[in-house]
Design an enzyme around this catalytic site. Structure first.
Site, PDB file in Angstrom:
ATOM      1  N   HIS A  66     -55.677 -30.152  -0.838  1.00  0.00           N
ATOM      2  CA  HIS A  66     -56.629 -30.395   0.247  1.00  0.00           C
ATOM      3  C   HIS A  66     -55.994 -31.301   1.307  1.00  0.00           C
ATOM      4  O   HIS A  66     -56.010 -30.985   2.499  1.00  0.00           O
ATOM      5  CB  HIS A  66     -57.913 -31.030  -0.303  1.00  0.00           C
ATOM      6  CG  HIS A  66     -58.804 -31.600   0.755  1.00  0.00           C
ATOM      7  ND1 HIS A  66     -59.522 -30.814   1.626  1.00  0.00           N
ATOM      8  CD2 HIS A  66     -59.101 -32.885   1.085  1.00  0.00           C
ATOM      9  CE1 HIS A  66     -60.211 -31.587   2.454  1.00  0.00           C
ATOM     10  NE2 HIS A  66     -59.972 -32.861   2.152  1.00  0.00           N
ATOM     11  N   ASP A  95     -44.730 -22.389  31.876  1.00  0.00           N
ATOM     12  CA  ASP A  95     -44.699 -22.156  30.435  1.00  0.00           C
ATOM     13  C   ASP A  95     -44.116 -23.399  29.798  1.00  0.00           C
ATOM     14  O   ASP A  95     -43.835 -24.383  30.477  1.00  0.00           O
ATOM     15  CB  ASP A  95     -43.845 -20.918  30.097  1.00  0.00           C
ATOM     16  CG  ASP A  95     -44.304 -20.268  28.798  1.00  0.00           C
ATOM     17  OD1 ASP A  95     -44.250 -20.954  27.772  1.00  0.00           O
ATOM     18  OD2 ASP A  95     -44.740 -19.105  28.831  1.00  0.00           O
ATOM     19  N   TRP A 131     -51.538 -36.194  -2.016  1.00  0.00           N
ATOM     20  CA  TRP A 131     -50.828 -35.750  -0.803  1.00  0.00           C
ATOM     21  C   TRP A 131     -49.757 -36.752  -0.406  1.00  0.00           C
ATOM     22  O   TRP A 131     -48.877 -36.438   0.377  1.00  0.00           O
ATOM     23  CB  TRP A 131     -51.809 -35.522   0.344  1.00  0.00           C
ATOM     24  CG  TRP A 131     -52.120 -36.743   1.152  1.00  0.00           C
ATOM     25  CD1 TRP A 131     -53.092 -37.657   0.879  1.00  0.00           C
ATOM     26  CD2 TRP A 131     -51.473 -37.181   2.355  1.00  0.00           C
ATOM     27  NE1 TRP A 131     -53.088 -38.643   1.825  1.00  0.00           N
ATOM     28  CE2 TRP A 131     -52.100 -38.378   2.753  1.00  0.00           C
ATOM     29  CE3 TRP A 131     -50.434 -36.690   3.138  1.00  0.00           C
ATOM     30  CZ2 TRP A 131     -51.711 -39.097   3.875  1.00  0.00           C
ATOM     31  CZ3 TRP A 131     -50.052 -37.413   4.256  1.00  0.00           C
ATOM     32  CH2 TRP A 131     -50.690 -38.600   4.619  1.00  0.00           C
ATOM     33  N   SER A 159     -40.332 -27.177  11.911  1.00  0.00           N
ATOM     34  CA  SER A 159     -41.277 -26.653  12.895  1.00  0.00           C
ATOM     35  C   SER A 159     -41.807 -27.766  13.795  1.00  0.00           C
ATOM     36  O   SER A 159     -41.831 -27.641  15.022  1.00  0.00           O
ATOM     37  CB  SER A 159     -42.423 -25.956  12.164  1.00  0.00           C
ATOM     38  OG  SER A 159     -43.551 -25.874  12.981  1.00  0.00           O
ATOM     39  N   SER A 160     -42.224 -28.879  13.178  1.00  0.00           N
ATOM     40  CA  SER A 160     -42.799 -29.980  13.960  1.00  0.00           C
ATOM     41  C   SER A 160     -41.786 -30.577  14.917  1.00  0.00           C
ATOM     42  O   SER A 160     -42.109 -30.887  16.062  1.00  0.00           O
ATOM     43  CB  SER A 160     -43.288 -31.093  13.039  1.00  0.00           C
ATOM     44  OG  SER A 160     -44.416 -30.688  12.356  1.00  0.00           O
ATOM     45  N   HIS A 243     -47.541 -43.864   8.328  1.00  0.00           N
ATOM     46  CA  HIS A 243     -48.425 -44.526   9.275  1.00  0.00           C
ATOM     47  C   HIS A 243     -48.302 -43.961  10.680  1.00  0.00           C
ATOM     48  O   HIS A 243     -49.325 -43.632  11.286  1.00  0.00           O
ATOM     49  CB  HIS A 243     -48.290 -46.050   9.268  1.00  0.00           C
ATOM     50  CG  HIS A 243     -49.425 -46.626  10.049  1.00  0.00           C
ATOM     51  ND1 HIS A 243     -50.681 -46.780   9.534  1.00  0.00           N
ATOM     52  CD2 HIS A 243     -49.528 -46.946  11.359  1.00  0.00           C
ATOM     53  CE1 HIS A 243     -51.495 -47.203  10.476  1.00  0.00           C
ATOM     54  NE2 HIS A 243     -50.823 -47.312  11.587  1.00  0.00           N
ATOM     55  N   GLU A 245     -47.616 -41.054  11.253  1.00  0.00           N
ATOM     56  CA  GLU A 245     -48.251 -39.748  11.091  1.00  0.00           C
ATOM     57  C   GLU A 245     -49.752 -39.808  11.406  1.00  0.00           C
ATOM     58  O   GLU A 245     -50.298 -38.900  12.028  1.00  0.00           O
ATOM     59  CB  GLU A 245     -48.023 -39.233   9.661  1.00  0.00           C
ATOM     60  CG  GLU A 245     -48.865 -38.041   9.252  1.00  0.00           C
ATOM     61  CD  GLU A 245     -48.495 -36.750   9.947  1.00  0.00           C
ATOM     62  OE1 GLU A 245     -47.381 -36.680  10.501  1.00  0.00           O
ATOM     63  OE2 GLU A 245     -49.328 -35.830   9.946  1.00  0.00           O
ATOM     64  N   TYR A 247     -51.165 -41.626  13.517  1.00  0.00           N
ATOM     65  CA  TYR A 247     -51.314 -41.651  14.975  1.00  0.00           C
ATOM     66  C   TYR A 247     -50.901 -40.338  15.600  1.00  0.00           C
ATOM     67  O   TYR A 247     -51.405 -39.969  16.656  1.00  0.00           O
ATOM     68  CB  TYR A 247     -50.558 -42.839  15.563  1.00  0.00           C
ATOM     69  CG  TYR A 247     -51.227 -44.112  15.157  1.00  0.00           C
ATOM     70  CD1 TYR A 247     -52.529 -44.353  15.560  1.00  0.00           C
ATOM     71  CD2 TYR A 247     -50.622 -45.016  14.302  1.00  0.00           C
ATOM     72  CE1 TYR A 247     -53.198 -45.472  15.124  1.00  0.00           C
ATOM     73  CE2 TYR A 247     -51.289 -46.144  13.883  1.00  0.00           C
ATOM     74  CZ  TYR A 247     -52.574 -46.367  14.288  1.00  0.00           C
ATOM     75  OH  TYR A 247     -53.237 -47.464  13.857  1.00  0.00           O
ATOM     76  N   SER A 258     -60.527 -38.336  26.209  1.00  0.00           N
ATOM     77  CA  SER A 258     -60.386 -38.935  27.534  1.00  0.00           C
ATOM     78  C   SER A 258     -60.469 -37.895  28.642  1.00  0.00           C
ATOM     79  O   SER A 258     -60.605 -38.257  29.815  1.00  0.00           O
ATOM     80  CB  SER A 258     -59.045 -39.671  27.638  1.00  0.00           C
ATOM     81  OG  SER A 258     -58.937 -40.615  26.603  1.00  0.00           O
ATOM     82  N   HIS A 292     -49.052 -51.767   4.902  1.00  0.00           N
ATOM     83  CA  HIS A 292     -50.456 -52.074   4.620  1.00  0.00           C
ATOM     84  C   HIS A 292     -51.067 -51.062   3.656  1.00  0.00           C
ATOM     85  O   HIS A 292     -52.181 -51.249   3.201  1.00  0.00           O
ATOM     86  CB  HIS A 292     -51.286 -52.176   5.907  1.00  0.00           C
ATOM     87  CG  HIS A 292     -51.285 -50.927   6.737  1.00  0.00           C
ATOM     88  ND1 HIS A 292     -51.312 -50.951   8.104  1.00  0.00           N
ATOM     89  CD2 HIS A 292     -51.244 -49.623   6.399  1.00  0.00           C
ATOM     90  CE1 HIS A 292     -51.302 -49.711   8.573  1.00  0.00           C
ATOM     91  NE2 HIS A 292     -51.261 -48.888   7.549  1.00  0.00           N
ATOM     92  N   HIS A 293     -50.311 -49.984   3.379  1.00  0.00           N
ATOM     93  CA  HIS A 293     -50.776 -49.025   2.375  1.00  0.00           C
ATOM     94  C   HIS A 293     -50.362 -49.454   0.971  1.00  0.00           C
ATOM     95  O   HIS A 293     -50.702 -48.787   0.003  1.00  0.00           O
ATOM     96  CB  HIS A 293     -50.206 -47.639   2.663  1.00  0.00           C
ATOM     97  CG  HIS A 293     -50.663 -47.073   3.964  1.00  0.00           C
ATOM     98  ND1 HIS A 293     -51.782 -46.283   4.072  1.00  0.00           N
ATOM     99  CD2 HIS A 293     -50.176 -47.203   5.219  1.00  0.00           C
ATOM    100  CE1 HIS A 293     -51.956 -45.940   5.336  1.00  0.00           C
ATOM    101  NE2 HIS A 293     -51.002 -46.493   6.051  1.00  0.00           N
ATOM    102  N   THR A 318     -56.577 -50.398  20.435  1.00  0.00           N
ATOM    103  CA  THR A 318     -57.579 -49.398  20.095  1.00  0.00           C
ATOM    104  C   THR A 318     -58.931 -49.788  20.683  1.00  0.00           C
ATOM    105  O   THR A 318     -59.659 -48.946  21.227  1.00  0.00           O
ATOM    106  CB  THR A 318     -57.683 -49.253  18.566  1.00  0.00           C
ATOM    107  OG1 THR A 318     -56.377 -49.137  18.042  1.00  0.00           O
ATOM    108  CG2 THR A 318     -58.484 -48.027  18.197  1.00  0.00           C
ATOM    109  N   LYS A 321     -59.231 -48.936  24.230  1.00  0.00           N
ATOM    110  CA  LYS A 321     -59.564 -47.532  24.458  1.00  0.00           C
ATOM    111  C   LYS A 321     -61.057 -47.291  24.316  1.00  0.00           C
ATOM    112  O   LYS A 321     -61.692 -46.644  25.149  1.00  0.00           O
ATOM    113  CB  LYS A 321     -58.794 -46.648  23.482  1.00  0.00           C
ATOM    114  CG  LYS A 321     -57.352 -46.534  23.840  1.00  0.00           C
ATOM    115  CD  LYS A 321     -56.646 -45.585  22.913  1.00  0.00           C
ATOM    116  CE  LYS A 321     -55.440 -44.994  23.592  1.00  0.00           C
ATOM    117  NZ  LYS A 321     -55.743 -44.101  24.695  1.00  0.00           N
ATOM    118  N   ARG A 440     -60.706 -43.341  -6.418  1.00  0.00           N
ATOM    119  CA  ARG A 440     -60.498 -42.000  -5.861  1.00  0.00           C
ATOM    120  C   ARG A 440     -59.650 -41.170  -6.826  1.00  0.00           C
ATOM    121  O   ARG A 440     -59.070 -41.689  -7.771  1.00  0.00           O
ATOM    122  CB  ARG A 440     -59.832 -42.106  -4.492  1.00  0.00           C
ATOM    123  CG  ARG A 440     -58.441 -42.661  -4.529  1.00  0.00           C
ATOM    124  CD  ARG A 440     -57.905 -43.016  -3.164  1.00  0.00           C
ATOM    125  NE  ARG A 440     -57.469 -41.853  -2.394  1.00  0.00           N
ATOM    126  CZ  ARG A 440     -56.508 -41.899  -1.463  1.00  0.00           C
ATOM    127  NH1 ARG A 440     -55.889 -43.022  -1.181  1.00  0.00           N
ATOM    128  NH2 ARG A 440     -56.173 -40.821  -0.782  1.00  0.00           N
TER     129      ARG A 440
HETATM  130 CU   LIG Z   1     -51.357 -46.937   7.933  1.00  0.00          CU
END
Ligand SMILES: [Cu+2]
Lengths: 516, 325
Positions: A66, A95, A131, A159-160, A243, A245, A247, A258, A292-293, A318, A321, A440
């Site tokens: 998932h 293009d 994941w 690809s990315s 991290h 990722e 963002y 926006s 922080h993870h 943030t 924004k 979890r």
């Molecule tokens: Cu993070």
């Protein structure tokens, strides 16, 4: 200029940015439904305490798949699709800068996900290590399909990176004369910074899975203390990618919102320049907060403190924004069409997700929250109410422009309210479950969590249903929607895309437009 | 493609449909599937040569497709179909590709840094942890790591006996390491010669570029050939280095984290040298056989030379932190 080919070769050999954008968007919707059905299985199992439907190992496969499918298959390709479709138009380019490579970036993805999803049918089952694929779960204790997972990740990464390079080249090199950097629509800005993040961190992910591969098959000891390595090292590398990722996932959402909020507020975006600087600041900070993870992993105190404070710093840009979006709406002449509803919900719910993020950033508090449903609630407020809501908003916003037909507004609103209700019903109670101590990634739970889990599961089914309405509305619009040739679908929308006919011609801006 | 329109040429470049991408994607998928199934059956110890067939087929298919793709691009450019703008796009593309490569190497350099400054000392008892006394008693950290934690507790059998330690293979330290042997042995030290070769080759490559910009084809061919010779000698010396590591020093991929970082960093670097040399070789033959490249327009060569300089810079870092420091 040549028109589109007939038949399937139009898509297989596509070099047109709109065709490739459409391919990305449809692919991501398909992945969204697959990843969503995994979520339905998870929530069905968690409907009641005890084990009813699936084996614990299969449950682990579902949570893993998932997450992987949603992050890499649904959300990222959806934003790349929007970027392909809209960026050339928004900056007055004909293009993408490298159209053939663009085609390659897309067509790698179906192969990558075919490999990944087919691992469900392999001996030993699909990846079951979450994941985030922490070692040694993903190395010493992994099922054999992990090798296929690793090469699948490599393909996605290729690809990315190619897609991101294309976007950077397009934005730097193909802007129409007069389209200075500080005149670019915010969606283009956020994507420029996102593309930079992608090019910077996807190779690090490739490095991480390569080390896993070497540990599994070639005897290295990167993540094994027996040889002098460290399993925690895996987490550092992964989150150095991971991290930024998040963002990569949320910055394009910021961009979309926006665009939409000013349109339906009938006011220009408040604080354009500060939006650009805030985005850049968030991107910069995203490189220096990863641990922080990992507060509970046993870092030295100085590490805990540094990563705690650095993470909290992200709240500043943030909040700037969020302030700008709200101020854009302030005293505006607001109307609430479906894109606007999703965007307002985005601002409201993403801010909630941001606030729980701030709670999680507090290292001593995180000792309690870590690996609980509080974390699950937190990141679904940012991933679903953040990314997915903004994708829904942008599809409604630009669909009339893409296909020259208007979607059904009532059905759009119904989709929104059901999704809004279903989403909050699913994830709001999970905050309390987490704070009360429900971990979890476990298929069973203590009896005291039963009520909230049942509510959560019912919410998830409702949210799943809402997506079928979404799909139906899109297909109905494409084939039967009321025709509209208006250039200006929304009366006060600004930007180059609204100077073009609807539906968009196959080739736009064969000559550069003049930008005032 | 620049279709005429009302007698005027549109300024922008929009290519026709292309089958190159879908072939490349298929080849990449074949490589991924072939490598994964090959490795899995190798691990399950029922490997047969056939398991790798898909990988080989994919590699060949990718090589052929990319060759067609690049030659198509070159032909288009020679026909004058590429606008100045497209040429800039190619340059931007190559620059950001190299940046992505930098980040790939950064991951491995980061690992080396982490292991040497944090993980290693922790394993031997630094900090607040109990890993040393509880899990790896007797392990003393030193770099290069000659005795792994597993060695310290008496090898893989003791580790298996401990029960709570995952046994994921044998990690025995090497007999000797590859570090800098001191100034008196400098001339017998392969990395010294390799550094010299690679730095000089980068300089020869700049000479080649200057010759090309002055329109001196002979000079260009000469300096480029010299670059290539130095590059290939580097690869050969690196092969000798590996031979020495394996046969004389007992240093393998599974010789603990020292062997892992040594082989992965030098290995990926060596792979990039081979790639860069291959790309430059193609440019060389384009120049001598087809007289490609002009004073102003020689992006294929320039991109290859950026790549070569990048590989050179990586090597300097690598010598510093893998061999010397
Ligand atoms: Cu993070």
């Amino acid at each position: 200029m040549a028109g589109p080919d007939k038949g399937f070769s139009r898509w297989l050999l596509a070099t047109n940015h709109k065709d490739i954008g459409a391919l990305y968007l449809w692919f991501s919707f398909a992945m969204f439904l697959i990843g969503g059905s995994f979520a339905m299985i998870i929530r069905a199992e968690l409907f009641q305490p005890g084990l009813q439907l699936v084996e614990p190992n299969f449950f682990n496969q579902m949570t893993t798949m998932h997450g992987l499918v949603m992050v890499f298959g649904a959300i990222m390709p959806a934003f790349v699709g929007l970027a392909n479709y809209m960026i050339p138009i928004m900056i007055g380019a004909p293009d993408m800068a490298l159209p053939r490579m663009n085609n390659l970036s897309f067509w790698i993805l179906p192969f990558a996900f075919a490999i990944l999803v087919s691992s469900l049918f392999m001996e030993g089952g699909a990846p079951n290590f979450g994941w985030t694929f922490y070692a040694p779960l993903s190395t010493t204790y992994a099922p054999p399909s992990v090798t296929f997972f690793i090469f699948g990740v490599h393909l996605m990464g290729i690809s990315s990176i190619m897609g991101a390079i294309n976007i950077v080249a397009t934005i730097f090199n193909l802007r129409a004369p007069g389209m200075t950097l500080m005149k670019m629509p915010l969606f283009v800005w956020t994507w420029l910074i996102t593309a930079f993040l992608l090019i910077a961190v996807m190779p690090v992910l490739a490095g991480a899975v390569t080390m896993m591969l070497m540990d599994i098959h070639f005897g290295t000891s990167f993540f094994s203390a027996a040889g002098g390595g460290d399993p925690v090292l895996f987490q550092h590398i992964f989150w150095f990618f991971g991290h930024p990722e998040v963002y990569i996932i949320i910055l394009p959402a910021f961009g979309v919102v926006s665009e939409i909020i000013p349109t339906f507020s009938r006011k220009p975006l408040f604080g354009y320049a500060s939006m650009v600087y805030a985005t850049a600041a968030i991107a910069f900070l995203s490189f220096i907060v990863w641990a922080h993870h990992m507060f509970t992993v046993g870092m030295p105190l100085v590490g805990e403190l540094y990563f705690m404070w650095a993470t909290m710093l992200i709240a500043v840009p943030t909040a700037a924004k969020v302030f700008n979006w709200i101020t854009t709406m302030f005293k505006g002449s607001l109307t609430f069409e479906t894109p606007m509803l999703f965007s307002i919900a985005f601002v409201f719910l993403f801010t909630l997700g941001g606030l729980t993020g701030l709670m999680l950033a507090i290292a001593p508090a995180d000792m309690q929250y870590h690996d609980s449903y509080f974390v699950v609630a937190h990141f679904h407020y940012t991933m679903v109410a953040g990314a997915i809501f903004s994708i829904s908003a942008s599809v409604y916003y630009w669909l009339p422009k893409w296909c020259g037909r208007m979607y059904n507004e009532t059905m759009g609103k119904v989709h929104f309210w059901i999704a809004f209700l279903g989403f909050n019903l699913t994830f709001f109670p999970q905050h309390f479950l987490g704070l009360a101590g429900m971990p979890r990634r476990i298929p069973d739970y203590s009896i005291q969590f039963a009520d909230f889990n049942m509510i959560s599961s019912i919410g998830a089914f409702i949210y799943g249903l809402a997506q079928l309405i979404f799909l139906f509305n899109i297909i109905r619009t494409i084939y039967f929607g009321e025709k509209t040739t208006k250039e200006q679908t929304w009366e006060s929308a600004r930007g180059l895309e609204w100077t073009l006919p609807s539906p968009l011609p196959f080739h736009t801006f064969e000559r550069p437009p003049s930008i005032k | 493609m620049a279709h005429k329109e009302d007698g005027a040429t549109p300024r922008y470049y929009v290519p026709a449909r292309s089958s190159m991408a879908i072939f490349s994607a298929t080849a990449l998928a074949m490589i991924a599937l072939g490598a994964a199934s090959g490795m899995n059956s190798m691990r399950a110890a029922n490997a047969s040569g056939g398991d790798w067939l898909l990988l080989y087929a994919g590699l060949i298919a990718l090589a052929i497709t990319l060759a067609c793709w690049f030659s198509l691009t070159i032909r288009e450019n020679l026909k004058g179909m590429n606008s100045e703008q497209l040429k800039v796009s190619y340059r931007i593309g190559m620059q950001w590709f190299i940046f992505s490569e930098v980040m790939f190497f950064a991951a491995f350099f980061g690992v080396l840094f982490y292991v040497r400054t944090l993980a290693g000392p922790w394993l031997s008892g630094d900090g607040a942890g109990v890993m040393n006394t509880l899990l790896w008693p007797g392990f003393d950290y030193a770099w290069p790591l000659m005795d792994t934690p597993q060695d310290a507790i008496g090898g893989v059998k003791e580790q298996a006996k401990a029960g709570f330690l995952a046994n994921n293979g044998e990690h025995t330290g090497p007999a000797r390491n590859m570090s800098f042997p001191g100034w008196e042995n400098l001339l017998h030290w392969l990395p010294f010669w390799n550094t010299t070769l690679l730095v000089l080759s980068s300089i020869w490559l700049e000479f080649a570029h200057h010759s090309l910009k002055k329109g001196n084809r002979k000079g260009f061919n000469f300096w480029l050939a010299l670059t290539l010779i130095f590059g290939f000698v580097f690869v050969y010396l690196q092969y000798l280095e590996y031979h020495e590591a394996y046969v004389d020093y007992g240093l393998y991929l599974n010789s603990g984290i020292y062997g892992a970082t040594f082989f992965m960093l030098t290995g990926f670097h060596g792979f990039h040298v081979i790639m860069g040399a291959g790309i430059l070789t193609v440019q060389f033959f384009r120049s001598i056989m087809k007289k490609h490249f002009t004073k102003e327009d020689h992006f294929g060569f320039e991109a290859a030379s950026w790549y070569w300089h990048f590989v050179d810079v990586v090597w300097i870092f690598l010598v510093a932190v893998v061999y010397v420091y």
